[in-house]
Design a protein around this motif. Structure first.
Motif, PDB file in Angstrom:
ATOM      1  N   HIS A 171       0.820  -1.208   0.000  1.00 42.93           N
ATOM      2  CA  HIS A 171       0.000   0.000   0.000  1.00 42.93           C
ATOM      3  C   HIS A 171       0.859   1.265   0.000  1.00 42.93           C
ATOM      4  N   HIS A 172       1.858   1.310   0.870  1.00 40.29           N
ATOM      5  CA  HIS A 172       2.753   2.464   0.946  1.00 40.29           C
ATOM      6  C   HIS A 172       4.138   1.977   1.371  1.00 40.29           C
ATOM      7  N   LEU A 173       5.171   2.597   0.823  1.00 40.99           N
ATOM      8  CA  LEU A 173       6.541   2.350   1.273  1.00 40.99           C
ATOM      9  C   LEU A 173       7.107   3.674   1.750  1.00 40.99           C
ATOM     10  N   LEU A 174       7.492   3.720   3.013  1.00 41.02           N
ATOM     11  CA  LEU A 174       8.020   4.934   3.632  1.00 41.02           C
ATOM     12  C   LEU A 174       9.526   4.785   3.795  1.00 41.02           C
ATOM     13  N   ILE A 175      10.279   5.778   3.307  1.00 39.43           N
ATOM     14  CA  ILE A 175      11.738   5.743   3.343  1.00 39.43           C
ATOM     15  C   ILE A 175      12.232   7.048   3.953  1.00 39.43           C
ATOM     16  N   GLY A 176      13.037   6.945   5.003  1.00 38.92           N
ATOM     17  CA  GLY A 176      13.523   8.176   5.623  1.00 38.92           C
ATOM     18  C   GLY A 176      14.635   7.926   6.612  1.00 38.92           C
ATOM     19  N   PRO A 177      14.994   8.941   7.387  1.00 36.19           N
ATOM     20  CA  PRO A 177      16.098   8.821   8.347  1.00 36.19           C
ATOM     21  C   PRO A 177      15.904   7.692   9.348  1.00 36.19           C
ATOM     22  N   GLY A 178      14.654   7.350   9.646  1.00 36.80           N
ATOM     23  CA  GLY A 178      14.375   6.298  10.615  1.00 36.80           C
ATOM     24  C   GLY A 178      14.271   4.921  10.012  1.00 36.80           C
ATOM     25  N   GLY A 179      14.587   4.762   8.725  1.00 38.73           N
ATOM     26  CA  GLY A 179      14.554   3.455   8.087  1.00 38.73           C
ATOM     27  C   GLY A 179      13.463   3.330   7.040  1.00 38.73           C
ATOM     28  N   LEU A 180      13.144   2.088   6.705  1.00 38.93           N
ATOM     29  CA  LEU A 180      12.134   1.795   5.689  1.00 38.93           C
ATOM     30  C   LEU A 180      10.960   1.067   6.330  1.00 38.93           C
ATOM     31  N   TYR A 181       9.749   1.402   5.885  1.00 39.77           N
ATOM     32  CA  TYR A 181       8.532   0.802   6.432  1.00 39.77           C
ATOM     33  C   TYR A 181       7.586   0.434   5.289  1.00 39.77           C
ATOM     34  N   ALA A 182       7.180  -0.835   5.273  1.00 39.26           N
ATOM     35  CA  ALA A 182       6.112  -1.271   4.382  1.00 39.26           C
ATOM     36  C   ALA A 182       4.803  -1.103   5.146  1.00 39.26           C
ATOM     37  N   VAL A 183       3.961  -0.199   4.673  1.00 39.77           N
ATOM     38  CA  VAL A 183       2.755   0.199   5.403  1.00 39.77           C
ATOM     39  C   VAL A 183       1.524  -0.422   4.750  1.00 39.77           C
TER      40      VAL A 183
ATOM     41  N   ARG B 158      -8.950 -11.769  11.513  1.00 34.42           N
ATOM     42  CA  ARG B 158      -8.133 -12.228  10.397  1.00 34.42           C
ATOM     43  C   ARG B 158      -6.663 -12.191  10.802  1.00 34.42           C
ATOM     44  N   PRO B 159      -5.841 -13.104  10.285  1.00 35.21           N
ATOM     45  CA  PRO B 159      -4.399 -13.091  10.598  1.00 35.21           C
ATOM     46  C   PRO B 159      -3.667 -12.043   9.769  1.00 35.21           C
ATOM     47  N   LEU B 160      -4.088 -10.794   9.882  1.00 38.85           N
ATOM     48  CA  LEU B 160      -3.608  -9.729   9.006  1.00 38.85           C
ATOM     49  C   LEU B 160      -2.123  -9.421   9.217  1.00 38.85           C
ATOM     50  N   LEU B 161      -1.636  -9.588  10.445  1.00 34.64           N
ATOM     51  CA  LEU B 161      -0.240  -9.235  10.693  1.00 34.64           C
ATOM     52  C   LEU B 161       0.718 -10.150   9.933  1.00 34.64           C
ATOM     53  N   ARG B 162       0.276 -11.353   9.593  1.00 35.88           N
ATOM     54  CA  ARG B 162       1.118 -12.211   8.754  1.00 35.88           C
ATOM     55  C   ARG B 162       1.298 -11.589   7.377  1.00 35.88           C
ATOM     56  N   ARG B 163       0.220 -11.035   6.840  1.00 35.61           N
ATOM     57  CA  ARG B 163       0.287 -10.371   5.526  1.00 35.61           C
ATOM     58  C   ARG B 163       1.177  -9.133   5.611  1.00 35.61           C
ATOM     59  N   VAL B 164       1.061  -8.377   6.689  1.00 34.83           N
ATOM     60  CA  VAL B 164       1.865  -7.163   6.837  1.00 34.83           C
ATOM     61  C   VAL B 164       3.350  -7.514   6.879  1.00 34.83           C
ATOM     62  N   ARG B 165       3.694  -8.556   7.626  1.00 30.92           N
ATOM     63  CA  ARG B 165       5.101  -8.969   7.723  1.00 30.92           C
ATOM     64  C   ARG B 165       5.593  -9.562   6.403  1.00 30.92           C
ATOM     65  N   ALA B 166       4.721 -10.275   5.699  1.00 34.18           N
ATOM     66  CA  ALA B 166       5.112 -10.846   4.407  1.00 34.18           C
ATOM     67  C   ALA B 166       5.430  -9.739   3.398  1.00 34.18           C
TER      68      ALA B 166
ATOM     69  N   HIS C  58      10.715  -2.555   7.728  1.00 36.91           N
ATOM     70  CA  HIS C  58       9.904  -2.875   8.894  1.00 36.91           C
ATOM     71  C   HIS C  58       8.423  -2.903   8.523  1.00 36.91           C
ATOM     72  N   PRO C  59       7.671  -3.862   9.057  1.00 34.95           N
ATOM     73  CA  PRO C  59       6.227  -3.906   8.800  1.00 34.95           C
ATOM     74  C   PRO C  59       5.469  -2.917   9.685  1.00 34.95           C
ATOM     75  N   LEU C  60       4.456  -2.279   9.112  1.00 31.61           N
ATOM     76  CA  LEU C  60       3.655  -1.306   9.860  1.00 31.61           C
ATOM     77  C   LEU C  60       2.206  -1.416   9.403  1.00 31.61           C
ATOM     78  N   LEU C  61       1.296  -1.620  10.343  1.00 33.86           N
ATOM     79  CA  LEU C  61      -0.136  -1.622  10.072  1.00 33.86           C
ATOM     80  C   LEU C  61      -0.691  -0.273  10.498  1.00 33.86           C
ATOM     81  N   ALA C  62      -1.307   0.444   9.548  1.00 32.32           N
ATOM     82  CA  ALA C  62      -1.861   1.767   9.824  1.00 32.32           C
ATOM     83  C   ALA C  62      -3.391   1.685   9.786  1.00 32.32           C
TER      84      ALA C  62
END
Length: 267
Positions: A149-161, A186-194, A208-212
């Motif tokens: 959905h979103h990829l965040l890139i910055g001084p604090g690292g990378l996050y797949a959101v 639903r086992p949504l956090l598995r999808r977020v980490r994948a 890093h995985p992030l659920l928003a």
């Protein structure tokens, strides 16, 4: 008279005012956002500044064009069809709804529209981090029809959101299960980490995985999820305080790599 004329244009999403000779050849351009006049020849400095006089809005830097960084060269070499940076939040859903808007009257709201609203809400919050050294890419396509959905890139690292519509509902997180209101868990956090794992493979960097959650009434967690952040959309601005992981040059290089569609073809 200098014989120069000013022609407005947009390039890579930024407004430029080109200063041209009567034969159409450029001799300079004014980048409003950077407050810089780039001269291709210093011999016409005074003529260029005279022509741009009505358009200058404050102090400007005047000089030859800056040497592009490796990240800028990579961006400029991208074919427009391969550049994912212009994607809007929810780009894939916007295209799907445009192609197939569904019936005009439904007994229940189209779940795609709720998902789109969630991605737009979260995407807008992430885009506001751009002014403090972060970049966000939206709706990154993955093989098999999946997407990040979103990829965040910055001084604090990378996050797949990964975003989740939860407007005015109670959200219960019990890793890996996520329950929204009265819906089935639903086992949504598995999808977020994948998603984060696939992004890490593509970019050869830790993601890093992030659920928003978009608009939840309350958020309840039984225990801190494993290696995964869970944030409400109103908490996303707090990511701006993170740092010490990536240098600015690394941020730009990873952003240039991530915006290339070909980066994601084999993950």
């Amino acid at each position: 008279m200098s014989g120069l004329r000013v022609v407005p244009a947009w390039r890579h999403g930024r407004e430029r005012l080109y200063v041209c000779r009567t034969d159409g050849k450029n001799v300079a351009w004014y980048d409003r956002e950077a407050a810089r006049v780039n001269l291709l020849s210093d011999d016409r400095r005074e003529d260029v500044l005279e022509a741009l006089g009505p358009f200058l809005t404050g102090p400007v830097t005047v000089g030859p064009p800056p040497v592009p960084t490796p990240a800028e060269l990579a961006r400029l070499s991208l074919h427009p069809d391969d550049d994912l940076a212009p994607n809007r939040p929810g780009e894939a859903l916007l295209i799907a709804l445009d192609r197939d808007p569904g019936p005009a009257h439904r007994l229940r709201p189209d779940p795609r529209r709720r998902a789109l609203l969630a991605e737009q809400t979260v995407g807008e919050a992430l885009d506001r981090l751009d002014g403090v050294g972060w970049h966000t890419l939206h709706s990154l396509p993955l093989p098999g029809g999946d997407r990040i959905h979103h990829l965040l890139i910055g001084p604090g690292g990378l996050y797949a959101v990964h975003t989740l519509y939860a407007r005015k509902q109670r959200v219960l997180v019990a890793d890996p299960m996520v329950t929204v209101g009265r819906h089935e868990a639903r086992p949504l956090l598995r999808r977020v980490r994948a998603d984060a794992d696939r992004a890490s493979y593509a970019l050869a960097a830790e993601v890093h995985p992030l659920l928003a959650l978009a608009g939840p009434a309350t958020l309840v967690t039984n225990a801190a999820p494993r290696e995964t952040r869970v944030l409400q959309d109103t908490e996303l601005p707090g990511l701006a305080r993170l740092g010490g992981v990536l240098k600015p040059a690394d941020v730009e290089a990873l952003h240039a790599m991530a915006r290339d569609r070909n980066t994601w073809l084999r993950v």
